[in-house]
Design a protein around this motif. Structure first.
Motif, PDB file in Angstrom:
ATOM      1  N   ASN A  76       0.828  -1.207   0.000  1.00 40.67           N
ATOM      2  CA  ASN A  76       0.000   0.000   0.000  1.00 40.67           C
ATOM      3  C   ASN A  76       0.860   1.255   0.000  1.00 40.67           C
ATOM      4  O   ASN A  76       0.582   2.219  -0.729  1.00 40.67           O
ATOM      5  CB  ASN A  76      -0.915   0.008   1.232  1.00 40.67           C
ATOM      6  CG  ASN A  76      -1.894  -1.156   1.237  1.00 40.67           C
ATOM      7  OD1 ASN A  76      -2.172  -1.759   0.204  1.00 40.67           O
ATOM      8  ND2 ASN A  76      -2.407  -1.485   2.406  1.00 40.67           N
ATOM      9  N   ALA A  77       1.911   1.244   0.822  1.00 41.79           N
ATOM     10  CA  ALA A  77       2.792   2.413   0.905  1.00 41.79           C
ATOM     11  C   ALA A  77       3.490   2.667  -0.425  1.00 41.79           C
ATOM     12  O   ALA A  77       3.598   3.820  -0.874  1.00 41.79           O
ATOM     13  CB  ALA A  77       3.818   2.206   2.014  1.00 41.79           C
ATOM     14  N   ALA A  78       3.946   1.608  -1.084  1.00 44.58           N
ATOM     15  CA  ALA A  78       4.619   1.765  -2.379  1.00 44.58           C
ATOM     16  C   ALA A  78       3.663   2.286  -3.435  1.00 44.58           C
ATOM     17  O   ALA A  78       4.010   3.153  -4.254  1.00 44.58           O
ATOM     18  CB  ALA A  78       5.217   0.435  -2.816  1.00 44.58           C
ATOM     19  N   ALA A  79       2.422   1.794  -3.417  1.00 44.58           N
ATOM     20  CA  ALA A  79       1.434   2.244  -4.395  1.00 44.58           C
ATOM     21  C   ALA A  79       1.074   3.712  -4.179  1.00 44.58           C
ATOM     22  O   ALA A  79       0.952   4.481  -5.140  1.00 44.58           O
ATOM     23  CB  ALA A  79       0.188   1.363  -4.306  1.00 44.58           C
ATOM     24  N   GLN A  80       0.918   4.110  -2.926  1.00 43.03           N
ATOM     25  CA  GLN A  80       0.592   5.505  -2.638  1.00 43.03           C
ATOM     26  C   GLN A  80       1.738   6.427  -3.017  1.00 43.03           C
ATOM     27  O   GLN A  80       1.521   7.510  -3.555  1.00 43.03           O
ATOM     28  CB  GLN A  80       0.248   5.652  -1.153  1.00 43.03           C
ATOM     29  CG  GLN A  80      -1.091   5.042  -0.764  1.00 43.03           C
ATOM     30  CD  GLN A  80      -1.395   5.210   0.715  1.00 43.03           C
ATOM     31  OE1 GLN A  80      -0.503   5.271   1.546  1.00 43.03           O
ATOM     32  NE2 GLN A  80      -2.678   5.273   1.048  1.00 43.03           N
ATOM     33  N   GLN A  81       2.952   5.988  -2.764  1.00 44.96           N
ATOM     34  CA  GLN A  81       4.115   6.804  -3.103  1.00 44.96           C
ATOM     35  C   GLN A  81       4.212   7.031  -4.608  1.00 44.96           C
ATOM     36  O   GLN A  81       4.600   8.109  -5.068  1.00 44.96           O
ATOM     37  CB  GLN A  81       5.388   6.128  -2.595  1.00 44.96           C
ATOM     38  CG  GLN A  81       6.658   6.951  -2.825  1.00 44.96           C
ATOM     39  CD  GLN A  81       7.891   6.250  -2.283  1.00 44.96           C
ATOM     40  OE1 GLN A  81       7.889   5.046  -2.045  1.00 44.96           O
ATOM     41  NE2 GLN A  81       8.956   7.003  -2.068  1.00 44.96           N
ATOM     42  N   GLN A  82       3.842   6.004  -5.388  1.00 39.15           N
ATOM     43  CA  GLN A  82       3.934   6.106  -6.836  1.00 39.15           C
ATOM     44  C   GLN A  82       2.640   6.559  -7.489  1.00 39.15           C
ATOM     45  O   GLN A  82       2.598   6.760  -8.702  1.00 39.15           O
ATOM     46  CB  GLN A  82       4.372   4.755  -7.423  1.00 39.15           C
ATOM     47  CG  GLN A  82       5.740   4.306  -6.948  1.00 39.15           C
ATOM     48  CD  GLN A  82       6.154   2.962  -7.530  1.00 39.15           C
ATOM     49  OE1 GLN A  82       5.829   2.653  -8.678  1.00 39.15           O
ATOM     50  NE2 GLN A  82       6.870   2.161  -6.747  1.00 39.15           N
TER      51      GLN A  82
END
Length: 476
Positions: A76-82
Motif C-alpha cells: 500500500n505504501a509503495a502504491a501511494q508513493q507512486q
C-alpha cells in the motif's frame, strides 16, 4: 531409500511418512511483492526446490504450493508513493520474482495462490474462528484470542508470555490480550479493501497463508516450509488459527525452516546497506554459481555470502563443465539419467546438500578419469537432482555479465570491473577459424597474433585434441 526430515515442531529428525502417499502436500511461504527480492529470500525456494525434486522421485503425486502475498501495508505504501493501484506494484514484482526464481533454476510451484483472490476463503475462516470462540470483533478489527489456544507457543518452543513480551506487538485498547493478532483490519477509502461482515477492510498477513493452504492442500498438510525468521510470529499464528478453525485438526505434520544468510559475517539488512538483490546478482554472476552457493551449506544452518564464495562456486562449476566438455562426443546411455545412490542417500538424510555436492565432485573426478558414458550419465543424473549442470558446456563458458563496469550493487560489494570485449560470439568464432587456417599453413606468427588479440579482450582459448578449440570469457 526412506526420506528423513527434521521437524521443527518435534525438534528431531523423523522418517517422513505423508498422510496420503498418493498425494503429498507441501506449502512454502512466498514473497510479499512490493520490490525485488534479495538473495536471502531465495535460499528457501532453492533449498525446498531440491526437496520437491526428491519427493517427486519417491511419490507419484506431489502438490506444491508457494503463495504470493499481494495485499500488505508495504505494498500500500509503495502504491501511494507512486500514485498507482496496488496491482501495478504487485503484478510487476510478482513477475520479477518468478523470473528471478526461474533464473536460479527453481521450478514453478504446482499452485501459486494470491491473497487477493482468496478473500472469500479468508472471511469464511475468520467467521469459523469467531463462531468457535477463538476470535472477536472490536472497532472494525477482528483479532485472534491467543488465550483460547492452549498450545500457543508450542511450535517455537517458548512460553507464550515470553513470546509476547519479546515480540513487537501493537498496543491497542480493543485487544483483550497484548499478544492477540489481527485477522481483519479496517480500510480507509484510499486503501484497498473488501466488504465483510465487519465492514470494509483487508486481511491480516497470518490468516492469508492459512486460508490459501486450506483451499488448495486441505485442512492438514504434510510439510510447511519457510525461513526461520517466520517461526514466530507468522508460523506460530498460522498453527493457532488453522488448528482452531478446523476443529483441532493438525495443521502441518512437518515444519521445516531454513537458516538465514549473512554477508561477510553480518546480518543482511537495509540499514547496513548490504542487501543483495537477486535481480542484480543474476547479471553479475552465472545463475548456477548462485544456486550452488545457496546449496553449499546445510539448509538449517546460517550461510555466509561473499564475493569470494561466489567465485569459488563459479570455479567449481568451471571444473565440472570442463569434464562434460571433454566428454562431448561420449553418447549417453538410452533411458532416464540415473541418480547415484550416494547422492540420493545424502538428500534423504534431512536434505544434506553439502554431502550431496561432495559426492558430485567425486562423480566428476570419476568421469574425468574414466571418460565412460556411464560415468558421464551418473554425473549428469546426480547434478539434475540438485538443479545443476543444466546447460551445455559451451553455454556455460560463453556466459558473461550484463551489468556494465559503471553499475554498482546497492551493497558494500566492490565494483566489478568487467571485460566486455570488442568481439561478439560470431566474431570470436571467425577469429578462431582464421587462426586455424594460419596454423594449417604453419603461419605461427599470425596465429599467435590472433590468439593475443583475443586474450587482450578477455577471451581465453583452449586447444583440444583433434584440432578442436574451446573458448570462454575470462571472469574477474
Amino acid at each position: 531409500m526412506p526420506i528423513s526430515l527434521y521437524n521443527s515442531l518435534t525438534r528431531r529428525t523423523e522418517p517422513f511418512a505423508p498422510l496420503d502417499p498418493e498425494r503429498v502436500t507441501m506449502y512454502l511461504c512466498g514473497p510479499t511483492v512490493y520490490n525485488y527480492v534479495h538473495i536471502g529470500n531465495a535460499r528457501g525456494p532453492v533449498v525446498f526446490d531440491v526437496l520437491v525434486r526428491l519427493l517427486r522421485r519417491h511419490y507419484p503425486h506431489v502438490v506444491y504450493a508457494r503463495n504470493i502475498t499481494d495485499v500488505d501495508d508495504k505494498i500500500n505504501a509503495a502504491a501511494q508513493q507512486q500514485g498507482v493501484q496496488i496491482d501495478a506494484i504487485t503484478n510487476r514484482f510478482a513477475q520479477a520474482y518468478r523470473d528471478d526464481m526461474a533464473g536460479l533454476g527453481v521450478a514453478p510451484p504446482d499452485i501459486e495462490p494470491h491473497a487477493t483472490t482468496h478473500i472469500a476463503q479468508i472471511v469464511t475462516m475468520i467467521e469459523a474462528l469467531i463462531d468457535g470462540g477463538h476470535a472477536y470483533a472490536a472497532e472494525g478489527h477482528v483479532l485472534f484470542d491467543v488465550g483460547s489456544f492452549a498450545d500457543y507457543g508450542k511450535l517455537s518452543g517458548r512460553d507464550p508470555d515470553e513470546l509476547i513480551a519479546g515480540a513487537r506487538v501493537e498496543v491497542a485498547p480493543y485487544k483483550r490480550n497484548a499478544g492477540d493478532f489481527v485477522l481483519w483490519k479496517p480500510s480507509t477509502l484510499e486503501l484497498p479493501g473488501w466488504d465483510s461482515p465487519w465492514g470494509r477492510g483487508r486481511p491480516g498477513w497470518h490468516i492469508e497463508c492459512s486460508a490459501m493452504s486450506a483451499a488448495h492442500l486441505g485442512e492438514t498438510i504434510d510439510i510447511h516450509a519457510g525461513g526461520v525468521d517466520l517461526l514466530f510470529p507468522h508460523h506460530e499464528n498460522e498453527v493457532a488459527q488453522s488448528t482452531c478453525a478446523h476443529g483441532g485438526k493438525v495443521f502441518a505434520r512437518w515444519w521445516m525452516h531454513n537458516g538465514m544468510l549473512t554477508f561477510d559475517g553480518r546480518k543482511m539488512s537495509k540499514s547496513l546497506g548490504n542487501v543483495l538483490l537477486v535481480h542484480e546478482l543474476l547479471k553479475l554472476h552465472p545463475a548456477e554459481a548462485l544456486r550452488l552457493r545457496l546449496l553449499s551449506g546445510h539448509y538449517r544452518q546460517p550461510l555466509d555470502w561473499s564475493e569470494a564464495a561466489i567465485q569459488q562456486a563459479t570455479s567449481t562449476l568451471d571444473g565440472w563443465y570442463r569434464v562434460l566438455r571433454d566428454l562431448t562426443d561420449v553418447a549417453l546411455p538410452t533411458g532416464e539419467l540415473p541418480v547415484p545412490p550416494r547422492i540420493e542417500a545424502a538428500l534423504c538424510d534431512d536434505l544434506n546438500t553439502p554431502q550431496a555436492l561432495a559426492e558430485l565432485s567425486v562423480l566428476a573426478d570419476a568421469a574425468r578419469q574414466s571418460g565412460s558414458a556411464e560415468a558421464k550419465a551418473a554425473l549428469l543424473g546426480g547434478a539434475a537432482l540438485l538443479g545443476l549442470l543444466q546447460q551445455s558446456p559451451e553455454a556455460w563458458f560463453r556466459w558473461q555479465p550484463t551489468i556494465t563496469a559503471t553499475m554498482r550493487l546497492k551493497s558494500p560489494t566492490p565494483n566489478v570491473r568487467l571485460r566486455d570485449g570488442d568481439f561478439t560470439d560470431e566474431q570470436i568464432d571467425e577469429r578462431i577459424r582464421e587462426r586455424n587456417e594460419a596454423r594449417a599453413q604453419k603461419d605461427w606468427k599470425r596465429a599467435d597474433l590472433i590468439r593475443n588479440a583475443l586474450s587482450d579482450s578477455g577471451i581465453a582459448l583452449e586447444d583440444l585434441p583433434g584440432g578442436k578449440v574451446s573458448w570462454h570469457r575470462v571472469r574477474k
